[in-house]
Design a protein around this motif. Structure first.
Motif, PDB file in Angstrom:
ATOM      1  N   HIS A 183      54.006  40.353  44.715  1.00  0.00           N
ATOM      2  CA  HIS A 183      54.872  39.233  45.086  1.00  0.00           C
ATOM      3  C   HIS A 183      56.299  39.721  45.335  1.00  0.00           C
ATOM      4  O   HIS A 183      56.834  40.501  44.546  1.00  0.00           O
ATOM      5  CB  HIS A 183      54.859  38.162  43.995  1.00  0.00           C
TER       6      HIS A 183
ATOM      7  N   GLN B  96      58.741  39.669  42.521  1.00  0.00           N
ATOM      8  CA  GLN B  96      58.444  40.488  41.342  1.00  0.00           C
ATOM      9  C   GLN B  96      58.530  41.963  41.757  1.00  0.00           C
ATOM     10  O   GLN B  96      59.604  42.412  42.121  1.00  0.00           O
ATOM     11  CB  GLN B  96      57.105  40.076  40.754  1.00  0.00           C
TER      12      GLN B  96
ATOM     13  N   GLN C 116      41.319  35.604  36.363  1.00  0.00           N
ATOM     14  CA  GLN C 116      42.705  35.153  36.344  1.00  0.00           C
ATOM     15  C   GLN C 116      43.659  36.309  36.022  1.00  0.00           C
ATOM     16  O   GLN C 116      44.726  36.423  36.617  1.00  0.00           O
ATOM     17  CB  GLN C 116      42.886  34.015  35.333  1.00  0.00           C
ATOM     18  N   GLU C 117      43.270  37.170  35.078  1.00  0.00           N
ATOM     19  CA  GLU C 117      44.098  38.332  34.730  1.00  0.00           C
ATOM     20  C   GLU C 117      44.251  39.271  35.925  1.00  0.00           C
ATOM     21  O   GLU C 117      45.342  39.791  36.174  1.00  0.00           O
ATOM     22  CB  GLU C 117      43.491  39.087  33.542  1.00  0.00           C
TER      23      GLU C 117
ATOM     24  N   PHE D 202      44.006  38.434  39.126  1.00  0.00           N
ATOM     25  CA  PHE D 202      44.854  37.744  40.107  1.00  0.00           C
ATOM     26  C   PHE D 202      46.320  37.812  39.694  1.00  0.00           C
ATOM     27  O   PHE D 202      47.191  38.122  40.504  1.00  0.00           O
ATOM     28  CB  PHE D 202      44.413  36.285  40.268  1.00  0.00           C
ATOM     29  N   ASP D 203      46.599  37.532  38.427  1.00  0.00           N
ATOM     30  CA  ASP D 203      47.982  37.555  37.933  1.00  0.00           C
ATOM     31  C   ASP D 203      48.596  38.950  38.055  1.00  0.00           C
ATOM     32  O   ASP D 203      49.768  39.096  38.423  1.00  0.00           O
ATOM     33  CB  ASP D 203      48.045  37.087  36.474  1.00  0.00           C
ATOM     34  N   ALA D 204      47.804  39.976  37.736  1.00  0.00           N
ATOM     35  CA  ALA D 204      48.301  41.351  37.833  1.00  0.00           C
ATOM     36  C   ALA D 204      48.614  41.718  39.287  1.00  0.00           C
ATOM     37  O   ALA D 204      49.665  42.305  39.575  1.00  0.00           O
ATOM     38  CB  ALA D 204      47.275  42.320  37.250  1.00  0.00           C
TER      39      ALA D 204
ATOM     40  N   GLU E 237      38.366  34.237  32.849  1.00  0.00           N
ATOM     41  CA  GLU E 237      39.586  34.785  32.230  1.00  0.00           C
ATOM     42  C   GLU E 237      39.949  36.134  32.866  1.00  0.00           C
ATOM     43  O   GLU E 237      41.115  36.390  33.173  1.00  0.00           O
ATOM     44  CB  GLU E 237      39.383  34.939  30.728  1.00  0.00           C
ATOM     45  N   GLN E 238      38.953  36.980  33.054  1.00  0.00           N
ATOM     46  CA  GLN E 238      39.206  38.283  33.677  1.00  0.00           C
ATOM     47  C   GLN E 238      39.674  38.111  35.128  1.00  0.00           C
ATOM     48  O   GLN E 238      40.576  38.819  35.583  1.00  0.00           O
ATOM     49  CB  GLN E 238      37.947  39.147  33.636  1.00  0.00           C
TER      50      GLN E 238
ATOM     51  N   GLU F 278      49.339  39.640  41.690  1.00  0.00           N
ATOM     52  CA  GLU F 278      50.510  38.863  42.100  1.00  0.00           C
ATOM     53  C   GLU F 278      51.798  39.524  41.604  1.00  0.00           C
ATOM     54  O   GLU F 278      52.778  39.633  42.336  1.00  0.00           O
ATOM     55  CB  GLU F 278      50.402  37.429  41.571  1.00  0.00           C
ATOM     56  N   ARG F 279      51.801  39.970  40.357  1.00  0.00           N
ATOM     57  CA  ARG F 279      52.992  40.633  39.798  1.00  0.00           C
ATOM     58  C   ARG F 279      53.327  41.892  40.596  1.00  0.00           C
ATOM     59  O   ARG F 279      54.487  42.188  40.873  1.00  0.00           O
ATOM     60  CB  ARG F 279      52.758  40.982  38.336  1.00  0.00           C
TER      61      ARG F 279
END
Length: 147
Positions: free
Chosen positions: A131, A134, A120-121, A123-125, A117-118, A127-128
């Motif tokens: 990218h 974004q 993924q968080e 990676f998502d951060a 979970e961490q 990417e935001r």
């Protein structure tokens, strides 16, 4: 001249005027900036080109104003160039990549105690932040400091 310092300006905008960039937001939705005075967040893009020109033209103005006001008795060295200059702007993505953000996120994800979970968080951060659709291209970075 012994006082140091620098500025790092990170915000959304362009190098040059993109026209009217005034916008209003309420509850994460774009609304007319004057629709509910006091209840709408009003914002506008930074014109990084104008900011850079203001900093860099300051050097020229200082040189011309000090040399024209210099008297024969003046012992101040006014021929010394003002060392403060603006660098950039560059994209947020380019700035973060050059600062090693992707490598740092990979190292954090690879740590034994990082949960899925961490990971993924993280990676998502990243990417935001990086990218192009974004913050990666929308945000710019301008540095002001000494040469």
């Amino acid at each position: 001249d012994n006082v140091g310092g620098a500025a790092l300006i990170i915000d959304y905008g362009e190098e040059g005027s993109g026209g009217d960039t005034l916008r209003g937001f309420k509850k994460h939705k774009q609304v007319h900036p004057l629709s509910l005075p006091g209840w709408v967040d009003v914002t506008a893009d930074v014109d990084f080109g104008a900011l850079k020109m203001a900093v860099n033209s300051r050097k020229q103005q200082r040189t011309s104003s000090t040399s024209s006001s210099q008297t024969p008795d003046d012992t101040t060295n006014t021929s010394k160039e003002d060392p403060i200059v603006a660098f950039g702007p560059i994209s947020h993505c380019h700035f973060l990549a050059s600062m090693g953000a992707p490598d740092r996120v990979v190292r954090l994800i690879e740590q034994d105690d990082t949960t899925d979970e961490q990971a993924q968080e993280l990676f998502d951060a990243l990417e935001r932040l990086m990218h192009p659709d974004q913050m990666g291209e929308r945000y710019k970075v301008l540095a002001i400091g000494r040469k």
